[in-house]
Motif scaffolding. Sequence first.
Motif, PDB file in Angstrom:
ATOM      1  N   ALA A   1       0.835  -1.211   0.000  1.00 10.34           N
ATOM      2  CA  ALA A   1       0.000   0.000   0.000  1.00 10.34           C
ATOM      3  C   ALA A   1       0.865   1.255   0.000  1.00 10.34           C
ATOM      4  O   ALA A   1       0.536   2.248  -0.664  1.00 10.34           O
ATOM      5  CB  ALA A   1      -0.939  -0.014   1.200  1.00 10.34           C
ATOM      6  N   THR A   2       1.972   1.207   0.723  1.00  4.56           N
ATOM      7  CA  THR A   2       2.886   2.358   0.742  1.00  4.56           C
ATOM      8  C   THR A   2       3.460   2.593  -0.644  1.00  4.56           C
ATOM      9  O   THR A   2       3.532   3.744  -1.117  1.00  4.56           O
ATOM     10  CB  THR A   2       4.019   2.130   1.761  1.00  4.56           C
ATOM     11  OG1 THR A   2       3.434   2.013   3.066  1.00  4.56           O
ATOM     12  CG2 THR A   2       5.011   3.277   1.750  1.00  4.56           C
ATOM     13  N   GLN A   3       3.860   1.522  -1.326  1.00  3.75           N
ATOM     14  CA  GLN A   3       4.382   1.658  -2.686  1.00  3.75           C
ATOM     15  C   GLN A   3       3.324   2.226  -3.623  1.00  3.75           C
ATOM     16  O   GLN A   3       3.616   3.077  -4.468  1.00  3.75           O
ATOM     17  CB  GLN A   3       4.872   0.298  -3.210  1.00  3.75           C
ATOM     18  CG  GLN A   3       6.150  -0.170  -2.549  1.00  3.75           C
ATOM     19  CD  GLN A   3       7.289   0.831  -2.722  1.00  3.75           C
ATOM     20  OE1 GLN A   3       7.524   1.336  -3.808  1.00  3.75           O
ATOM     21  NE2 GLN A   3       7.978   1.137  -1.633  1.00  3.75           N
TER      22      GLN A   3
ATOM     23  N   GLU B   1      -2.607   5.433   1.388  1.00  2.00           N
ATOM     24  CA  GLU B   1      -1.986   5.805   2.671  1.00  2.00           C
ATOM     25  C   GLU B   1      -2.832   5.303   3.844  1.00  2.00           C
ATOM     26  O   GLU B   1      -2.291   4.832   4.852  1.00  2.00           O
ATOM     27  CB  GLU B   1      -1.808   7.323   2.757  1.00  2.00           C
ATOM     28  CG  GLU B   1      -0.709   7.841   1.849  1.00  2.00           C
ATOM     29  CD  GLU B   1      -0.644   9.355   1.775  1.00  2.00           C
ATOM     30  OE1 GLU B   1       0.391   9.867   1.319  1.00  2.00           O
ATOM     31  OE2 GLU B   1      -1.624  10.037   2.146  1.00  2.00           O
ATOM     32  N   PHE B   2      -4.139   5.405   3.695  1.00  2.35           N
ATOM     33  CA  PHE B   2      -5.019   4.909   4.758  1.00  2.35           C
ATOM     34  C   PHE B   2      -4.877   3.395   4.893  1.00  2.35           C
ATOM     35  O   PHE B   2      -4.829   2.861   6.013  1.00  2.35           O
ATOM     36  CB  PHE B   2      -6.474   5.282   4.465  1.00  2.35           C
ATOM     37  CG  PHE B   2      -7.426   4.868   5.550  1.00  2.35           C
ATOM     38  CD1 PHE B   2      -7.472   5.551   6.756  1.00  2.35           C
ATOM     39  CD2 PHE B   2      -8.269   3.775   5.374  1.00  2.35           C
ATOM     40  CE1 PHE B   2      -8.331   5.163   7.768  1.00  2.35           C
ATOM     41  CE2 PHE B   2      -9.133   3.378   6.377  1.00  2.35           C
ATOM     42  CZ  PHE B   2      -9.172   4.073   7.577  1.00  2.35           C
ATOM     43  N   ALA B   3      -4.785   2.701   3.773  1.00  2.00           N
ATOM     44  CA  ALA B   3      -4.598   1.242   3.812  1.00  2.00           C
ATOM     45  C   ALA B   3      -3.265   0.885   4.468  1.00  2.00           C
ATOM     46  O   ALA B   3      -3.195  -0.036   5.283  1.00  2.00           O
ATOM     47  CB  ALA B   3      -4.678   0.666   2.398  1.00  2.00           C
ATOM     48  N   ALA B   4      -2.221   1.615   4.133  1.00  2.00           N
ATOM     49  CA  ALA B   4      -0.902   1.356   4.738  1.00  2.00           C
ATOM     50  C   ALA B   4      -0.961   1.562   6.248  1.00  2.00           C
ATOM     51  O   ALA B   4      -0.424   0.767   7.027  1.00  2.00           O
ATOM     52  CB  ALA B   4       0.152   2.273   4.116  1.00  2.00           C
ATOM     53  N   PHE B   5      -1.641   2.626   6.666  1.00  2.00           N
ATOM     54  CA  PHE B   5      -1.817   2.891   8.099  1.00  2.00           C
ATOM     55  C   PHE B   5      -2.565   1.732   8.761  1.00  2.00           C
ATOM     56  O   PHE B   5      -2.166   1.213   9.810  1.00  2.00           O
ATOM     57  CB  PHE B   5      -2.604   4.204   8.279  1.00  2.00           C
ATOM     58  CG  PHE B   5      -2.920   4.543   9.703  1.00  2.00           C
ATOM     59  CD1 PHE B   5      -2.059   5.343  10.442  1.00  2.00           C
ATOM     60  CD2 PHE B   5      -4.081   4.076  10.301  1.00  2.00           C
ATOM     61  CE1 PHE B   5      -2.352   5.660  11.762  1.00  2.00           C
ATOM     62  CE2 PHE B   5      -4.379   4.381  11.620  1.00  2.00           C
ATOM     63  CZ  PHE B   5      -3.515   5.184  12.353  1.00  2.00           C
TER      64      PHE B   5
ATOM     65  N   GLY C   1      -2.063  14.409  -3.249  1.00  2.00           N
ATOM     66  CA  GLY C   1      -3.355  15.082  -3.205  1.00  2.00           C
ATOM     67  C   GLY C   1      -4.481  14.354  -3.905  1.00  2.00           C
ATOM     68  O   GLY C   1      -5.614  14.838  -3.904  1.00  2.00           O
ATOM     69  N   THR C   2      -4.199  13.191  -4.491  1.00  2.00           N
ATOM     70  CA  THR C   2      -5.269  12.461  -5.169  1.00  2.00           C
ATOM     71  C   THR C   2      -5.985  11.523  -4.188  1.00  2.00           C
ATOM     72  O   THR C   2      -5.447  11.164  -3.137  1.00  2.00           O
ATOM     73  CB  THR C   2      -4.718  11.607  -6.328  1.00  2.00           C
ATOM     74  OG1 THR C   2      -3.802  10.648  -5.800  1.00  2.00           O
ATOM     75  CG2 THR C   2      -4.026  12.483  -7.371  1.00  2.00           C
ATOM     76  N   ARG C   3      -7.175  11.154  -4.575  1.00  2.00           N
ATOM     77  CA  ARG C   3      -7.963  10.230  -3.753  1.00  2.00           C
ATOM     78  C   ARG C   3      -7.277   8.865  -3.666  1.00  2.00           C
ATOM     79  O   ARG C   3      -7.278   8.222  -2.613  1.00  2.00           O
ATOM     80  CB  ARG C   3      -9.379  10.079  -4.354  1.00  2.00           C
ATOM     81  CG  ARG C   3     -10.289   9.105  -3.645  1.00  2.00           C
ATOM     82  CD  ARG C   3     -10.536   9.588  -2.220  1.00  2.00           C
ATOM     83  NE  ARG C   3     -11.228   8.568  -1.438  1.00  2.00           N
ATOM     84  CZ  ARG C   3     -12.468   8.701  -1.000  1.00  2.00           C
ATOM     85  NH1 ARG C   3     -13.140   9.793  -1.266  1.00  2.00           N
ATOM     86  NH2 ARG C   3     -13.017   7.745  -0.284  1.00  2.00           N
ATOM     87  N   GLU C   4      -6.689   8.428  -4.774  1.00  2.00           N
ATOM     88  CA  GLU C   4      -6.003   7.136  -4.798  1.00  2.00           C
ATOM     89  C   GLU C   4      -4.851   7.113  -3.794  1.00  2.00           C
ATOM     90  O   GLU C   4      -4.653   6.131  -3.090  1.00  2.00           O
ATOM     91  CB  GLU C   4      -5.471   6.836  -6.207  1.00  2.00           C
ATOM     92  CG  GLU C   4      -6.542   6.580  -7.254  1.00  2.00           C
ATOM     93  CD  GLU C   4      -7.239   7.844  -7.735  1.00  2.00           C
ATOM     94  OE1 GLU C   4      -6.667   8.959  -7.614  1.00  2.00           O
ATOM     95  OE2 GLU C   4      -8.384   7.742  -8.219  1.00  2.00           O
TER      96      GLU C   4
END
Length: 122
Positions: free
Chosen positions: A64-66, A82-86, A74-77
């Motif tokens: 997810a970080t990659q 980033e949220f998934a990586a967290f 600034g994009t939704r993707e």
Amino acid sequence: MCCLVEALGGLAGGAIGGIAPDVLEPAISPNHRKLAHSVATAGAISLAKVAEWQDMCRRRGATATQTALSCAAGTRERADAEFAAFGWSFLAGFIAGFFAGYASHLALDAVTARGLPLWGLG
Ligand SMILES: [Zn+2]
């Protein structure tokens, strides 16, 4: 960042795992210890593949970080990645903390006068 998030997950998991047996079987009577407080449950916990599950979470977090780094800022993707990586980092810590907390609860209950039931099904 991922190590701090994983540590926070471990803290949350430990706190929740530590109280989980008494949430499942509240101490409302001297004989409240059943299956969730049993030697059988302690054995099942010891068989949990915590390290394997953590590795899986860490791998998914790294992926997810990659993905986040490959997206424009600034994009939704990117925000989603980033949220998934967290989430994966938090879960990697939470798993270890939860099982450690649960096991420590049972270990401390085991050395009390009432100890733990073998199966707790009666
Ligand atoms: Zn207890």
